[in-house]
Design an enzyme around this catalytic site. Structure first.
Site, PDB file in Angstrom:
ATOM      1  N   THR A 192      20.117 -23.136  27.441  1.00 58.06           N
ATOM      2  CA  THR A 192      19.185 -24.228  27.172  1.00 58.06           C
ATOM      3  C   THR A 192      17.811 -23.628  27.359  1.00 58.06           C
ATOM      4  O   THR A 192      17.683 -22.483  27.753  1.00 58.06           O
ATOM      5  CB  THR A 192      19.524 -25.353  28.175  1.00 58.06           C
ATOM      6  OG1 THR A 192      20.834 -25.819  27.882  1.00 58.06           O
ATOM      7  CG2 THR A 192      18.552 -26.502  28.174  1.00 58.06           C
ATOM      8  N   ASN A 229      23.294 -26.146  23.673  1.00 58.73           N
ATOM      9  CA  ASN A 229      24.362 -26.075  24.656  1.00 58.73           C
ATOM     10  C   ASN A 229      24.638 -24.618  25.012  1.00 58.73           C
ATOM     11  O   ASN A 229      24.000 -24.057  25.880  1.00 58.73           O
ATOM     12  CB  ASN A 229      25.639 -26.790  24.226  1.00 58.73           C
ATOM     13  CG  ASN A 229      26.592 -26.972  25.398  1.00 58.73           C
ATOM     14  OD1 ASN A 229      26.126 -27.084  26.537  1.00 58.73           O
ATOM     15  ND2 ASN A 229      27.877 -26.980  25.158  1.00 58.73           N
TER      16      ASN A 229
HETATM   17  N1  GLY Z   1      24.168 -28.664  27.315  1.00 58.36           N
HETATM   18  C1  GLY Z   1      23.816 -28.657  28.658  1.00 58.36           C
HETATM   19  C2  GLY Z   1      23.323 -29.966  29.135  1.00 58.36           C
HETATM   20  O1  GLY Z   1      22.805 -30.746  28.368  1.00 58.36           O
HETATM   21  O2  GLY Z   1      23.460 -30.248  30.293  1.00 58.36           O
END
Ligand code: GLY
Length: 562
Positions: A374, A394
């Site tokens: 992220t 993600n």
């Molecule tokens: N994809 C990681 C989150 O949104 O926590």
């Protein structure tokens, strides 16, 4: 958990200077007129230029988001989603949810085989792994409400970076090389991010298809992405692999303004992201859980500090597994979870003499209830408007599937849903009904973009990537500043630890504890697991001297101010 999650952290670790994180840096430089801290130097420079041209923090954020989609393809994106926490110079706060959502054809058991078992990697590395992207709608919405400069001028720098190319860093070269095998396998006949031979530091990355897509967004705003050529290209890509995103899903996607969560920690006001991120609720629960203790006296990463924080983290992540989900689909008991009495009661089972086994901690009992990669950026402008945005595909490079012709990566955010109650996702997080898959529902997130105020004035802007560790990294960075008096760069550099209820272990960045502290914790029954770098916190602190930035040395993160 897939092994590919571990490899980039390992690569990053090899690239770190050995002395990193041990050094107490000089006091960070201070700026009066604005500051940008983000994951890639070229994107930080774009943000700075927008501020210098008179753009506000939201203008700079829009330009940084699109520039990161070009320069930081691991996580910067137009094919993913995220959250924005905003505070205006006159103290008004707001949050924007541009999280991806499940396609309208998604269904609860879509990742299970006929025996009811989760099919490995189906929610991660297939066309069905993608939620409907939210980032372009989010940027357009944020700009429509708060932007000052022309939209096209904010998208143009990203187009230039994509078309003319930019020089990649050593870390980026290593990550592109690491991902090449999967990218080649998942994108037959496409050449995106691939090179004959290995990428090297200083190579030029040119992305012509992405430049064309960004031009459509520049000229047509959100419609340039959610309608017309790009939407058709997304759907055509879906059809290559039984993907579920339809033209209607694209057209119907909307970013949503949500009421910020407001908490307090020792006189600091904390402005946080509400569900569908778990980040804000969990952060405020953690702060409440430790507030009455003398952390300042115990000191940074002392045995008492770590033990207390770990026990709070254990309990809060247990709650997360049961009570957090998309509030448009599930009644999230935010008020109860954030009541001081509730969190005090949760901590009452904590025993200083020994670790509380996670097996003995269920999610709290609430009346009425049954049941890495992220990126983050922090921006402030001359007037004092502040933006904290965390955005993601993600996994690193998302599903690693490019939209053919459009040149951007699709997310694999569907893995953030609970595919099956109690079965861990990529981050080892478990969930149940609150975060089950339903058509058009947003998957639960851990992203924790956060803004703090002191005495009615802006104090800190903070956030990080890191999957499930996001919440604990933001929590500890805030404590590093408020409790341990670290300047913002030190607070970002400091070693971090993490507990998420299940698995029942404390992960800690290598050399994060001295031997004595480590032994004391082990004797009390804590399982301690060393790990590589955790998160990449990018933060700004408002000091009497001006804005000071903390750009995480775990990545290529950069700070620019003027
Ligand atoms: N994809 C990681 C989150 O949104 O926590």
């Amino acid at each position: 958990m897939k092994s590919f999650k571990i490899i980039p952290a390992f690569i990053s670790m090899l690239l770190l200077p050995a002395f990193m994180l041990q050094v107490k840096a000089q006091a960070p430089a201070s700026y009066k007129n604005g500051m940008v801290v983000c994951a890639y130097p070229d994107a930080a420079k774009v943000g700075l230029e927008i501020l210098k041209k008179g753009g506000n923090a939201v203008d700079a954020a829009v330009a940084v988001q699109f520039s990161l989609a070009v320069t930081f393809p691991e996580a910067g994106n137009i094919g993913g989603g995220g959250f924005m926490v905003y505070r205006s110079s006159n103290g008004l706060s707001n949050t924007l949810d541009f999280r991806e959502k499940a396609p309208s054809k998604a269904y609860e058991n879509m990742y299970l085989d006929k025996n009811g078992n989760v099919i490995p990697d189906k929610s991660l590395a297939t066309h069905q792994a993608s939620g409907v992207p939210g980032s372009v709608a989010g940027m357009y919405e944020a700009h429509s409400k708060y932007g000052k400069l022309k939209w096209s001028d904010l998208v143009q720098p990203a187009i230039d970076l994509a078309r003319k190319g930019f020089k990649i860093s050593k870390r980026a070269a290593a990550e592109f090389n690491w991902a090449a095998k999967d990218i080649r396998k998942l994108n037959p006949g496409k050449h995106y991010l691939l090179k004959d031979g290995n990428w090297q530091e200083g190579d030029l990355l040119v992305q012509e298809d992405l430049a064309k897509t960004l031009e459509l967004i520049r000229d047509r705003g959100r419609d340039g992405f959610y309608k017309g050529t790009v939407a058709a290209e997304v759907v055509a890509e879906m059809q290559k692999g039984d993907g579920l995103i339809s033209l209607e899903d694209m057209q119907n996607y909307r970013a949503v303004w949500r009421k910020p969560l407001i908490g307090n920690y020792k006189g600091y006001k904390v402005i946080a992201m509400p569900p569908p991120s778990s980040g804000g609720v969990a952060l405020l629960q953690l702060l409440q859980s430790v507030e009455k203790y003398p952390l300042h006296r115990w000191g940074f990463n002392s045995d008492s500090t770590v033990q207390l924080a770990v026990e709070a983290e254990r309990r809060v992540y247990a709650d997360r597994s049961k009570y957090l989900g998309d509030p448009d689909f599930f009644k999230v008991p935010v008020d109860t979870l954030l009541s001081p009495a509730y969190n005090a009661a949760r901590m009452s089972s904590f025993n200083w003499d020994k670790a509380t086994p996670s097996a003995s901690i269920a999610p709290g009992s609430l009346p009425g209830y049954e049941s890495d990669q992220t990126t983050h950026y922090s921006i402030v402008d001359a007037e004092g408007n502040a933006v904290a945005i965390t955005t993601t595909l993600n996994d690193s490079f998302g599903s690693k599937i490019f939209v053919d012709g459009a040149g951007f990566l699709l997310n694999n955010e569907m893995d953030d849903f609970s595919s099956k109650p109690g079965v861990p996702n990529m981050f080892g997080l478990v969930g149940g009904k609150a975060n089950s898959i339903q058509p058009n529902k947003r998957m639960l997130s851990s992203m924790t973009p956060t803004i703090l105020e002191k005495d009615g004035k802006l104090f800190m802007v903070v956030g990080t990537p890191g999957g499930s560790t996001i919440i604990t990294s933001v929590f500890q960075t805030i404590l590093n500043v408020i409790e341990f008096g670290q300047d913002v760069q030190q607070a970002v550099n400091s070693k971090r630890f993490h507990h998420q209820w299940l698995p029942d272990e404390v992960t800690i960045e290598r050399n994060g504890l001295d031997a004595d502290t480590r032994n004391k914790l082990k004797q009390k029954g804590y399982k301690i697991v060393d790990r590589g770098p955790s998160g990449r916190v990018d933060a700004i602190l408002v000091t009497p001297a001006g804005y000071q930035g903390g750009a995480d040395p775990r990545g290529d993160d950069a700070k620019e101010g003027f």
